[in-house]
Motif scaffolding. Sequence first.
Motif, PDB file in Angstrom:
ATOM      1  N   PRO A  56      -9.482  -6.031   1.449  1.00 47.59           N
ATOM      2  CA  PRO A  56      -8.499  -5.999   2.538  1.00 47.59           C
ATOM      3  C   PRO A  56      -7.107  -5.606   2.044  1.00 47.59           C
ATOM      4  N   TRP A  57      -6.709  -6.183   0.899  1.00 49.35           N
ATOM      5  CA  TRP A  57      -5.369  -5.904   0.378  1.00 49.35           C
ATOM      6  C   TRP A  57      -5.276  -4.479  -0.149  1.00 49.35           C
ATOM      7  N   ALA A  58      -6.347  -3.979  -0.722  1.00 46.71           N
ATOM      8  CA  ALA A  58      -6.326  -2.603  -1.241  1.00 46.71           C
ATOM      9  C   ALA A  58      -6.085  -1.605  -0.118  1.00 46.71           C
ATOM     10  N   TYR A  59      -6.744  -1.821   1.014  1.00 42.04           N
ATOM     11  CA  TYR A  59      -6.567  -0.892   2.131  1.00 42.04           C
ATOM     12  C   TYR A  59      -5.214  -1.070   2.808  1.00 42.04           C
ATOM     13  N   LEU A  60      -4.662  -2.280   2.771  1.00 42.99           N
ATOM     14  CA  LEU A  60      -3.300  -2.478   3.268  1.00 42.99           C
ATOM     15  C   LEU A  60      -2.301  -1.713   2.405  1.00 42.99           C
ATOM     16  N   VAL A  61      -2.554  -1.691   1.095  1.00 42.74           N
ATOM     17  CA  VAL A  61      -1.712  -0.901   0.200  1.00 42.74           C
ATOM     18  C   VAL A  61      -1.842   0.582   0.535  1.00 42.74           C
ATOM     19  N   GLY A  62      -3.084   1.021   0.822  1.00 39.81           N
ATOM     20  CA  GLY A  62      -3.279   2.420   1.226  1.00 39.81           C
ATOM     21  C   GLY A  62      -2.531   2.749   2.491  1.00 39.81           C
ATOM     22  N   VAL A  67       2.442   5.110   5.326  1.00 39.77           N
ATOM     23  CA  VAL A  67       3.742   4.934   5.994  1.00 39.77           C
ATOM     24  C   VAL A  67       4.864   5.549   5.146  1.00 39.77           C
ATOM     25  N   CYS A  68       4.792   5.363   3.845  1.00 41.54           N
ATOM     26  CA  CYS A  68       5.799   5.953   2.961  1.00 41.54           C
ATOM     27  C   CYS A  68       5.761   7.481   3.003  1.00 41.54           C
ATOM     28  N   LEU A  69       4.547   8.047   3.047  1.00 38.05           N
ATOM     29  CA  LEU A  69       4.422   9.496   3.148  1.00 38.05           C
ATOM     30  C   LEU A  69       5.034  10.019   4.448  1.00 38.05           C
ATOM     31  N   LEU A  70       4.734   9.333   5.546  1.00 34.76           N
ATOM     32  CA  LEU A  70       5.301   9.743   6.831  1.00 34.76           C
ATOM     33  C   LEU A  70       6.819   9.660   6.808  1.00 34.76           C
ATOM     34  N   GLY A  71       7.340   8.614   6.181  1.00 35.62           N
ATOM     35  CA  GLY A  71       8.795   8.505   6.057  1.00 35.62           C
ATOM     36  C   GLY A  71       9.374   9.660   5.270  1.00 35.62           C
ATOM     37  N   SER A  72       8.674  10.094   4.219  1.00 33.03           N
ATOM     38  CA  SER A  72       9.142  11.233   3.417  1.00 33.03           C
ATOM     39  C   SER A  72       9.167  12.516   4.239  1.00 33.03           C
ATOM     40  N   VAL A  73       8.085  12.734   5.033  1.00 31.46           N
ATOM     41  CA  VAL A  73       8.030  13.926   5.880  1.00 31.46           C
ATOM     42  C   VAL A  73       9.142  13.896   6.923  1.00 31.46           C
ATOM     43  N   LEU A  74       9.369  12.713   7.521  1.00 33.12           N
ATOM     44  CA  LEU A  74      10.429  12.594   8.530  1.00 33.12           C
ATOM     45  C   LEU A  74      11.798  12.889   7.930  1.00 33.12           C
ATOM     46  N   GLU A 142       4.200  -0.882 -15.043  1.00 35.44           N
ATOM     47  CA  GLU A 142       3.030  -0.047 -14.809  1.00 35.44           C
ATOM     48  C   GLU A 142       1.879  -0.883 -14.248  1.00 35.44           C
ATOM     49  N   ARG A 143       0.920  -0.188 -13.609  1.00 35.24           N
ATOM     50  CA  ARG A 143      -0.285  -0.794 -13.072  1.00 35.24           C
ATOM     51  C   ARG A 143       0.030  -1.947 -12.103  1.00 35.24           C
ATOM     52  N   THR A 144       1.112  -1.774 -11.347  1.00 35.12           N
ATOM     53  CA  THR A 144       1.428  -2.691 -10.259  1.00 35.12           C
ATOM     54  C   THR A 144       1.482  -1.877  -8.975  1.00 35.12           C
ATOM     55  N   VAL A 145       1.346  -2.567  -7.850  1.00 33.82           N
ATOM     56  CA  VAL A 145       1.357  -1.862  -6.563  1.00 33.82           C
ATOM     57  C   VAL A 145       2.683  -1.125  -6.346  1.00 33.82           C
ATOM     58  N   PRO A 146       3.845  -1.785  -6.494  1.00 32.82           N
ATOM     59  CA  PRO A 146       5.103  -1.045  -6.285  1.00 32.82           C
ATOM     60  C   PRO A 146       5.252   0.137  -7.239  1.00 32.82           C
ATOM     61  N   GLY A 147       4.864  -0.063  -8.500  1.00 40.16           N
ATOM     62  CA  GLY A 147       4.993   1.015  -9.473  1.00 40.16           C
ATOM     63  C   GLY A 147       4.114   2.199  -9.138  1.00 40.16           C
ATOM     64  N   GLN A 148       2.880   1.938  -8.696  1.00 41.91           N
ATOM     65  CA  GLN A 148       1.961   3.015  -8.360  1.00 41.91           C
ATOM     66  C   GLN A 148       2.413   3.774  -7.110  1.00 41.91           C
ATOM     67  N   ILE A 149       2.869   3.041  -6.103  1.00 42.06           N
ATOM     68  CA  ILE A 149       3.343   3.721  -4.892  1.00 42.06           C
ATOM     69  C   ILE A 149       4.564   4.570  -5.214  1.00 42.06           C
ATOM     70  N   ALA A 150       5.478   4.047  -6.029  1.00 43.87           N
ATOM     71  CA  ALA A 150       6.656   4.828  -6.415  1.00 43.87           C
ATOM     72  C   ALA A 150       6.245   6.087  -7.162  1.00 43.87           C
ATOM     73  N   GLN A 152       3.330   7.728  -6.954  1.00 42.37           N
ATOM     74  CA  GLN A 152       2.692   8.675  -6.039  1.00 42.37           C
ATOM     75  C   GLN A 152       3.725   9.355  -5.139  1.00 42.37           C
ATOM     76  N   LEU A 153       4.722   8.600  -4.678  1.00 41.05           N
ATOM     77  CA  LEU A 153       5.762   9.206  -3.844  1.00 41.05           C
ATOM     78  C   LEU A 153       6.596  10.195  -4.642  1.00 41.05           C
ATOM     79  N   ALA A 154       6.846   9.878  -5.911  1.00 40.03           N
ATOM     80  CA  ALA A 154       7.595  10.807  -6.752  1.00 40.03           C
ATOM     81  C   ALA A 154       6.847  12.126  -6.886  1.00 40.03           C
ATOM     82  N   VAL A 155       5.544  12.043  -7.191  1.00 42.71           N
ATOM     83  CA  VAL A 155       4.744  13.257  -7.367  1.00 42.71           C
ATOM     84  C   VAL A 155       4.677  14.050  -6.069  1.00 42.71           C
ATOM     85  N   SER A 156       4.380  13.359  -4.945  1.00 42.14           N
ATOM     86  CA  SER A 156       4.196  14.066  -3.672  1.00 42.14           C
ATOM     87  C   SER A 156       5.490  14.731  -3.208  1.00 42.14           C
ATOM     88  N   ASN A 157       6.624  14.057  -3.333  1.00 37.32           N
ATOM     89  CA  ASN A 157       7.883  14.649  -2.876  1.00 37.32           C
ATOM     90  C   ASN A 157       8.330  15.812  -3.753  1.00 37.32           C
TER      91      ASN A 157
END
Length: 383
Positions: A56-62, A67-74, A142-150, A152-157
């Motif tokens: 459940p928590w893994a998919y909430l992170v997904g 939401v972060c990706l949509l914010g970047s596009v906006l 490293e290997r934390t949820v905030p670190g991984q999301i940051a 991925q957002l860095a790479v995608s942007n």
Amino acid sequence: MEQSRTPQVPPPAGGRPVGHVAGIPVHANASMLLLAVLVTVVYGNYAQAELGLAQPWAYLVGLGFVVCLLGSVLLHELGHALTARRLGIGVRRITLELLSGWTEMDRDAPAPREDALVSLAGPAVSLLLGGAATAAALALPERTVPGQIAFQLAVSNVLVAVFNVLPGLPLDGGRALRAALWAVLKDRNRATVVAGWAGRVLALITAAVVVTLHLTGLLTLLGLIFVLLVVLTLWQGAGQSIRLGRMTGRFPLVDLGTLVRPVLAVPAGTPLGEAQRRRAEDPRPDVVLAVADSAGSLTAVVDPVQAERVPVDRRPWVSVESVSRSRDALTALPLGLTGEQVVRALQAHPGAQYLVTAGEDVVGVLRVADVAAVLEPRRASRT
């Protein structure tokens, strides 16, 4: 991939209003939901495998990553929109997809400088977001949820910023290339066509590179399919830009005085077969049948599609007004409109036939197919 649109390019169908940002309406495309679910599942599985999170928590992170990706596009689109508004160009709306979006403006940039500034504002925002996310990723464990999301957002942007500045329409870099060509050629339409062809060349090069990477084992089959879908979108967008550039260059050839078709008005109640016989005997070319009341005033125009659907043996028994459209249902175009004004009026009021007027008098009928034949003679000849 991002595109900015003007009234000459009708916006794609779909998109539901979801709110306003800085006074600008924001819409969301329905296809975004499918991609949102896909990214949520894929990133959720990644978080489960790499970070050891329960389902459940893994998919909430997904979902949070979506939401972060949509914010970047906006924010990317707001870069375009706010820059355009600052330069005096109205913004109609922003439409979001998960990995792309577009900003619809109410008119073209008036000069190359403004066109380039609006074009490059979006990638500049994405680059700033990528830099901020990179700093956050380096600061977080490293290997934390905030670190991984940051991360991925860095790479995608950064990827969005780099990809969008490539010099080919419909990308932002293609619009900047068009602005530069516009400044040199002094012709926005020719610049649009050249930048469109640059986009097609870019699409072919990208396709060749990703196929090579797949054959050498550096890119998975899923990655190949995804990139080829992006390439297909780029190819289609480039083709639309080429078509638009050619069409807008022919706007001055749209002359109502030349394109208007004369009208043959018959009394209400006239059988369709009799009306068509009178039209065949009329010496004027391209005559359009219409209906007049007892005072001789035009009240309706025959719809040629409906008229042709009536079987020949029934036409002596079908009244002409039964296959006509009321005058009130047809858009009237004043005879003095310029070619661009005519095209904008047709876009604002879609239809097959239009009344051409001079004051209160009906001069004739304009058929949209005749305008299309002027704007796209190659397509008309093939048809």
